[in-house]
Design a protein around this motif. Sequence first.
Motif, PDB file in Angstrom:
ATOM      1  N   PHE A  65       0.834  -1.207   0.000  1.00  0.00           N
ATOM      2  CA  PHE A  65       0.000   0.000   0.000  1.00  0.00           C
ATOM      3  C   PHE A  65       0.867   1.255   0.000  1.00  0.00           C
ATOM      4  O   PHE A  65       0.554   2.236  -0.671  1.00  0.00           O
ATOM      5  N   ALA A  66       1.981   1.213   0.727  1.00  0.00           N
ATOM      6  CA  ALA A  66       2.869   2.379   0.800  1.00  0.00           C
ATOM      7  C   ALA A  66       3.496   2.687  -0.559  1.00  0.00           C
ATOM      8  O   ALA A  66       3.868   3.833  -0.826  1.00  0.00           O
ATOM      9  N   ALA A  67       3.601   1.695  -1.434  1.00  0.00           N
ATOM     10  CA  ALA A  67       4.196   1.891  -2.759  1.00  0.00           C
ATOM     11  C   ALA A  67       3.248   2.573  -3.744  1.00  0.00           C
ATOM     12  O   ALA A  67       3.676   3.002  -4.811  1.00  0.00           O
ATOM     13  N   LEU A  68       1.977   2.685  -3.384  1.00  0.00           N
ATOM     14  CA  LEU A  68       1.028   3.403  -4.248  1.00  0.00           C
ATOM     15  C   LEU A  68       1.396   4.889  -4.262  1.00  0.00           C
ATOM     16  O   LEU A  68       2.038   5.380  -3.330  1.00  0.00           O
ATOM     17  N   PRO A  69       0.992   5.616  -5.298  1.00  0.00           N
ATOM     18  CA  PRO A  69       1.297   7.053  -5.330  1.00  0.00           C
ATOM     19  C   PRO A  69       0.824   7.755  -4.048  1.00  0.00           C
ATOM     20  O   PRO A  69      -0.220   7.405  -3.487  1.00  0.00           O
ATOM     21  N   GLU A  70       1.597   8.718  -3.624  1.00  0.00           N
ATOM     22  CA  GLU A  70       1.304   9.452  -2.385  1.00  0.00           C
ATOM     23  C   GLU A  70      -0.128   9.985  -2.394  1.00  0.00           C
ATOM     24  O   GLU A  70      -0.593  10.555  -3.382  1.00  0.00           O
ATOM     25  N   GLY A  71      -0.828   9.764  -1.290  1.00  0.00           N
ATOM     26  CA  GLY A  71      -2.188  10.253  -1.129  1.00  0.00           C
ATOM     27  C   GLY A  71      -3.272   9.288  -1.603  1.00  0.00           C
ATOM     28  O   GLY A  71      -4.451   9.496  -1.326  1.00  0.00           O
ATOM     29  N   THR A  72      -2.886   8.234  -2.328  1.00  0.00           N
ATOM     30  CA  THR A  72      -3.870   7.295  -2.875  1.00  0.00           C
ATOM     31  C   THR A  72      -4.681   6.621  -1.776  1.00  0.00           C
ATOM     32  O   THR A  72      -5.917   6.586  -1.839  1.00  0.00           O
ATOM     33  N   VAL A  73      -4.002   6.078  -0.788  1.00  0.00           N
ATOM     34  CA  VAL A  73      -4.702   5.355   0.282  1.00  0.00           C
ATOM     35  C   VAL A  73      -5.628   6.303   1.035  1.00  0.00           C
ATOM     36  O   VAL A  73      -6.803   5.986   1.259  1.00  0.00           O
ATOM     37  N   GLU A  74      -5.125   7.470   1.393  1.00  0.00           N
ATOM     38  CA  GLU A  74      -5.941   8.436   2.128  1.00  0.00           C
ATOM     39  C   GLU A  74      -7.189   8.818   1.328  1.00  0.00           C
ATOM     40  O   GLU A  74      -8.282   8.940   1.886  1.00  0.00           O
ATOM     41  N   THR A  75      -7.028   8.999   0.024  1.00  0.00           N
ATOM     42  CA  THR A  75      -8.167   9.343  -0.829  1.00  0.00           C
ATOM     43  C   THR A  75      -9.177   8.202  -0.873  1.00  0.00           C
ATOM     44  O   THR A  75     -10.388   8.424  -0.753  1.00  0.00           O
ATOM     45  N   LEU A  76      -8.695   6.986  -1.036  1.00  0.00           N
ATOM     46  CA  LEU A  76      -9.600   5.835  -1.107  1.00  0.00           C
ATOM     47  C   LEU A  76     -10.362   5.603   0.194  1.00  0.00           C
ATOM     48  O   LEU A  76     -11.483   5.089   0.175  1.00  0.00           O
ATOM     49  N   LEU A  77      -9.764   5.968   1.318  1.00  0.00           N
ATOM     50  CA  LEU A  77     -10.410   5.746   2.618  1.00  0.00           C
ATOM     51  C   LEU A  77     -11.517   6.762   2.918  1.00  0.00           C
ATOM     52  O   LEU A  77     -12.268   6.592   3.870  1.00  0.00           O
ATOM     53  N   GLN A  78     -11.631   7.807   2.106  1.00  0.00           N
ATOM     54  CA  GLN A  78     -12.686   8.796   2.327  1.00  0.00           C
ATOM     55  C   GLN A  78     -14.044   8.186   1.957  1.00  0.00           C
ATOM     56  O   GLN A  78     -14.155   7.452   0.974  1.00  0.00           O
ATOM     57  N   PRO A  79     -15.072   8.480   2.757  1.00  0.00           N
ATOM     58  CA  PRO A  79     -16.400   7.882   2.532  1.00  0.00           C
ATOM     59  C   PRO A  79     -16.929   8.044   1.112  1.00  0.00           C
ATOM     60  O   PRO A  79     -17.570   7.135   0.577  1.00  0.00           O
ATOM     61  N   GLU A  80     -16.655   9.166   0.476  1.00  0.00           N
ATOM     62  CA  GLU A  80     -17.176   9.382  -0.876  1.00  0.00           C
ATOM     63  C   GLU A  80     -16.514   8.474  -1.926  1.00  0.00           C
ATOM     64  O   GLU A  80     -16.996   8.360  -3.051  1.00  0.00           O
ATOM     65  N   ASN A  81     -15.423   7.802  -1.551  1.00  0.00           N
ATOM     66  CA  ASN A  81     -14.727   6.901  -2.478  1.00  0.00           C
ATOM     67  C   ASN A  81     -14.932   5.427  -2.128  1.00  0.00           C
ATOM     68  O   ASN A  81     -14.214   4.555  -2.625  1.00  0.00           O
ATOM     69  N   ARG A  82     -15.931   5.153  -1.288  1.00  0.00           N
ATOM     70  CA  ARG A  82     -16.168   3.789  -0.817  1.00  0.00           C
ATOM     71  C   ARG A  82     -16.371   2.795  -1.955  1.00  0.00           C
ATOM     72  O   ARG A  82     -15.805   1.701  -1.932  1.00  0.00           O
ATOM     73  N   ASP A  83     -17.151   3.146  -2.970  1.00  0.00           N
ATOM     74  CA  ASP A  83     -17.415   2.211  -4.071  1.00  0.00           C
ATOM     75  C   ASP A  83     -16.128   1.807  -4.790  1.00  0.00           C
ATOM     76  O   ASP A  83     -15.925   0.633  -5.123  1.00  0.00           O
ATOM     77  N   GLN A  84     -15.259   2.770  -5.032  1.00  0.00           N
ATOM     78  CA  GLN A  84     -13.978   2.484  -5.687  1.00  0.00           C
ATOM     79  C   GLN A  84     -13.111   1.598  -4.787  1.00  0.00           C
ATOM     80  O   GLN A  84     -12.471   0.659  -5.262  1.00  0.00           O
ATOM     81  N   LEU A  85     -13.095   1.894  -3.487  1.00  0.00           N
ATOM     82  CA  LEU A  85     -12.326   1.106  -2.535  1.00  0.00           C
ATOM     83  C   LEU A  85     -12.828  -0.333  -2.494  1.00  0.00           C
ATOM     84  O   LEU A  85     -12.039  -1.282  -2.534  1.00  0.00           O
ATOM     85  N   VAL A  86     -14.143  -0.511  -2.437  1.00  0.00           N
ATOM     86  CA  VAL A  86     -14.724  -1.861  -2.414  1.00  0.00           C
ATOM     87  C   VAL A  86     -14.286  -2.626  -3.660  1.00  0.00           C
ATOM     88  O   VAL A  86     -13.867  -3.785  -3.574  1.00  0.00           O
TER      89      VAL A  86
END
Length: 153
Positions: A65-86
């Motif tokens: 996960f740390a190897a993903l581009p900076e900010g990717t994980v934080e963005t995916l964890l936001q409620p509005e991005n839940r569908d993409q995260l799932v």
Amino acid sequence: MTALSLAICLALPTTGVSGSKDIVDTAVSAGSFETLAAALTAADLIDTLKGEGPFTVFAPTDAAFAALPEGTVETLLQPENRDQLVKILIYHVVPGKVMSSDLVDGMKATTVVGEDITVSLTDGVSINKAAVVTADIETSNGVIHVIDSVILP
């Protein structure tokens, strides 16, 4: 829920007998996949992975996960991005119990999201170019294979 930790489980048993813990409990006891834990919690997938199964989970490490581009994980964890995260998380899950001995070079497996992943047996085992670093961690409802990269649909 405590952090779901799908560790590089060198210390976990990998015998032919299914573990008495489910995928989630096995992961939690391992202790080093906190990013995946946060993602599964944010995506509300904990109960699913505690379900009857069987499931095969290709579990990325914290380093993956740390190897993903900076900010990717934080963005995916936001409620509005839940569908993409799932979608990303269930791309790491195949219905059924697939052990490493079941794999064939070039084989395709359909993930829960409905898209295929590809197995390569060249230079070890890899799933869509993510190396399997620990295989066949058996649980009461499936199996965990630890991978070194996040795979994306």
